[in-house]
Design a protein around this motif. Structure first.
Motif, PDB file in Angstrom:
ATOM      1  N   TYR A   8      -7.806 -65.383  46.091  1.00  0.00           N
ATOM      2  CA  TYR A   8      -8.389 -64.056  46.258  1.00  0.00           C
ATOM      3  C   TYR A   8      -7.365 -62.925  46.217  1.00  0.00           C
ATOM      4  CZ  TYR A   8     -12.073 -67.155  47.830  1.00  0.00           C
ATOM      5  OH  TYR A   8     -12.977 -68.177  47.910  1.00  0.00           O
ATOM      6  N   ALA A   9      -6.202 -63.168  45.656  1.00  0.00           N
ATOM      7  CA  ALA A   9      -5.157 -62.144  45.600  1.00  0.00           C
ATOM      8  C   ALA A   9      -5.668 -60.876  44.916  1.00  0.00           C
ATOM      9  CB  ALA A   9      -3.919 -62.679  44.880  1.00  0.00           C
ATOM     10  N   GLU A  10      -6.384 -61.032  43.815  1.00  0.00           N
ATOM     11  CA  GLU A  10      -6.899 -59.852  43.103  1.00  0.00           C
ATOM     12  C   GLU A  10      -7.886 -59.073  43.964  1.00  0.00           C
ATOM     13  OE1 GLU A  10      -8.253 -60.499  39.088  1.00  0.00           O
ATOM     14  OE2 GLU A  10      -6.710 -62.024  38.788  1.00  0.00           O
ATOM     15  N   GLN A  11      -8.694 -59.781  44.736  1.00  0.00           N
ATOM     16  CA  GLN A  11      -9.667 -59.111  45.595  1.00  0.00           C
ATOM     17  C   GLN A  11      -8.960 -58.332  46.718  1.00  0.00           C
ATOM     18  OE1 GLN A  11      -9.916 -62.184  44.399  1.00  0.00           O
ATOM     19  NE2 GLN A  11     -12.001 -62.578  43.756  1.00  0.00           N
ATOM     20  N   TYR A  12      -7.893 -58.904  47.277  1.00  0.00           N
ATOM     21  CA  TYR A  12      -7.144 -58.185  48.301  1.00  0.00           C
ATOM     22  C   TYR A  12      -6.461 -56.950  47.714  1.00  0.00           C
ATOM     23  CZ  TYR A  12      -7.842 -61.609  51.980  1.00  0.00           C
ATOM     24  OH  TYR A  12      -8.400 -62.409  52.945  1.00  0.00           O
ATOM     25  N   GLN A  13      -5.986 -57.069  46.478  1.00  0.00           N
ATOM     26  CA  GLN A  13      -5.376 -55.914  45.824  1.00  0.00           C
ATOM     27  C   GLN A  13      -6.411 -54.823  45.600  1.00  0.00           C
ATOM     28  OE1 GLN A  13      -3.516 -57.655  42.396  1.00  0.00           O
ATOM     29  NE2 GLN A  13      -1.762 -58.371  43.559  1.00  0.00           N
ATOM     30  N   GLN A  14      -7.611 -55.203  45.160  1.00  0.00           N
ATOM     31  CA  GLN A  14      -8.686 -54.224  44.961  1.00  0.00           C
ATOM     32  C   GLN A  14      -9.063 -53.586  46.292  1.00  0.00           C
ATOM     33  OE1 GLN A  14     -10.132 -53.270  41.923  1.00  0.00           O
ATOM     34  NE2 GLN A  14     -10.897 -51.640  43.226  1.00  0.00           N
ATOM     35  N   LEU A  15      -9.141 -54.383  47.343  1.00  0.00           N
ATOM     36  CA  LEU A  15      -9.433 -53.866  48.672  1.00  0.00           C
ATOM     37  C   LEU A  15      -8.394 -52.812  49.067  1.00  0.00           C
ATOM     38  CD1 LEU A  15     -10.946 -53.980  51.419  1.00  0.00           C
ATOM     39  CD2 LEU A  15      -9.400 -55.852  52.030  1.00  0.00           C
ATOM     40  N   VAL A  70     -17.193 -44.314  55.608  1.00  0.00           N
ATOM     41  CA  VAL A  70     -17.447 -44.931  54.301  1.00  0.00           C
ATOM     42  C   VAL A  70     -18.096 -46.282  54.562  1.00  0.00           C
ATOM     43  CG1 VAL A  70     -16.351 -45.921  52.242  1.00  0.00           C
ATOM     44  CG2 VAL A  70     -15.460 -43.794  53.222  1.00  0.00           C
ATOM     45  N   PRO A  71     -19.231 -46.566  53.926  1.00  0.00           N
ATOM     46  CA  PRO A  71     -19.836 -47.892  54.110  1.00  0.00           C
ATOM     47  C   PRO A  71     -18.839 -48.984  53.726  1.00  0.00           C
ATOM     48  CG  PRO A  71     -21.318 -46.439  52.899  1.00  0.00           C
ATOM     49  CD  PRO A  71     -19.999 -45.733  52.999  1.00  0.00           C
ATOM     50  N   ILE A  72     -18.747 -50.001  54.550  1.00  0.00           N
ATOM     51  CA  ILE A  72     -17.715 -51.026  54.366  1.00  0.00           C
ATOM     52  C   ILE A  72     -17.815 -51.729  53.008  1.00  0.00           C
ATOM     53  CG2 ILE A  72     -18.965 -52.894  55.501  1.00  0.00           C
ATOM     54  CD1 ILE A  72     -16.212 -53.628  56.812  1.00  0.00           C
ATOM     55  N   TYR A  73     -19.005 -51.847  52.470  1.00  0.00           N
ATOM     56  CA  TYR A  73     -19.139 -52.542  51.180  1.00  0.00           C
ATOM     57  C   TYR A  73     -18.365 -51.839  50.073  1.00  0.00           C
ATOM     58  CZ  TYR A  73     -22.511 -49.135  49.344  1.00  0.00           C
ATOM     59  OH  TYR A  73     -23.105 -47.994  48.882  1.00  0.00           O
ATOM     60  N   LYS A  74     -18.160 -50.527  50.199  1.00  0.00           N
ATOM     61  CA  LYS A  74     -17.436 -49.795  49.155  1.00  0.00           C
ATOM     62  C   LYS A  74     -15.980 -50.227  49.062  1.00  0.00           C
ATOM     63  CE  LYS A  74     -20.319 -45.803  48.591  1.00  0.00           C
ATOM     64  NZ  LYS A  74     -20.321 -44.376  48.274  1.00  0.00           N
ATOM     65  N   PHE A  75     -15.428 -50.770  50.133  1.00  0.00           N
ATOM     66  CA  PHE A  75     -14.045 -51.252  50.095  1.00  0.00           C
ATOM     67  C   PHE A  75     -13.903 -52.483  49.200  1.00  0.00           C
ATOM     68  CE2 PHE A  75     -13.582 -49.639  54.728  1.00  0.00           C
ATOM     69  CZ  PHE A  75     -13.414 -48.339  54.283  1.00  0.00           C
ATOM     70  N   PHE A  76     -15.018 -53.180  48.948  1.00  0.00           N
ATOM     71  CA  PHE A  76     -14.980 -54.421  48.183  1.00  0.00           C
ATOM     72  C   PHE A  76     -15.474 -54.258  46.748  1.00  0.00           C
ATOM     73  CE2 PHE A  76     -15.273 -55.542  52.641  1.00  0.00           C
ATOM     74  CZ  PHE A  76     -14.238 -56.450  52.761  1.00  0.00           C
ATOM     75  N   MET A  77     -15.847 -53.054  46.378  1.00  0.00           N
ATOM     76  CA  MET A  77     -16.377 -52.832  45.036  1.00  0.00           C
ATOM     77  C   MET A  77     -15.254 -52.912  44.012  1.00  0.00           C
ATOM     78  SD  MET A  77     -19.294 -49.970  45.666  1.00  0.00           S
ATOM     79  CE  MET A  77     -19.985 -50.205  44.041  1.00  0.00           C
ATOM     80  N   ASP A  78     -15.561 -53.533  42.899  1.00  0.00           N
ATOM     81  CA  ASP A  78     -14.610 -53.655  41.807  1.00  0.00           C
ATOM     82  C   ASP A  78     -14.798 -52.447  40.900  1.00  0.00           C
ATOM     83  OD1 ASP A  78     -12.787 -54.506  39.937  1.00  0.00           O
ATOM     84  OD2 ASP A  78     -14.058 -56.082  39.129  1.00  0.00           O
ATOM     85  N   ALA A  79     -13.800 -51.604  40.866  1.00  0.00           N
ATOM     86  CA  ALA A  79     -13.903 -50.372  40.085  1.00  0.00           C
ATOM     87  C   ALA A  79     -13.551 -50.652  38.626  1.00  0.00           C
ATOM     88  CB  ALA A  79     -12.982 -49.312  40.658  1.00  0.00           C
ATOM     89  N   LYS A  80     -14.574 -50.817  37.816  1.00  0.00           N
ATOM     90  CA  LYS A  80     -14.348 -51.013  36.387  1.00  0.00           C
ATOM     91  C   LYS A  80     -13.988 -49.688  35.712  1.00  0.00           C
ATOM     92  CE  LYS A  80     -15.491 -55.346  36.358  1.00  0.00           C
ATOM     93  NZ  LYS A  80     -14.476 -56.351  36.348  1.00  0.00           N
TER      94      LYS A  80
END
Length: 97
Positions: A8-15, A70-80
């Motif tokens: 999940y390294a990429e997900q932590y970076q996106q976070l 900020v709703p917490i789910y926005k921290f996990f969104m993948d910004a394309k």
């Protein structure tokens, strides 16, 4: 702490990118947000850093969400699409519509 080489390294970076984005959007420096959260500035920096192995707890994420409003789910969104910030007249950043 070294480079991120874990599942999940990429997900932590996106976070981390998203946390930094919303922090700036709300006009906080890392030091100001860390103080509001009662955390060290170094810890905040590690959460946002792209090459540091730091996994924030859910408790910390809920608290950041609350402070930044900020709703917490926005921290996990993948910004394309790139997120665009512009400076308003007061010098703070805001989302471009």
């Amino acid at each position: 702490m070294g480079c991120i080489k874990r599942p999940y390294a990429e997900q932590y970076q996106q976070l981390g990118r998203n946390l930094a984005y919303y922090r700036r959007l709300r006009g906080y420096s890392q030091a100001q947000l860390a103080e509001a959260l009662n955390l060290s500035e170094g810890y905040m920096g590690h959460i946002e850093a792209q090459n540091v192995d730091k996994e924030p707890s859910l408790h910390v994420l809920f608290h950041i969400s609350e402070v930044l409003d900020v709703p917490i789910y926005k921290f996990f969104m993948d910004a394309k699409m790139p997120q665009v910030l512009k400076r308003n007249r007061k010098g703070t950043e805001q989302e471009e519509k």
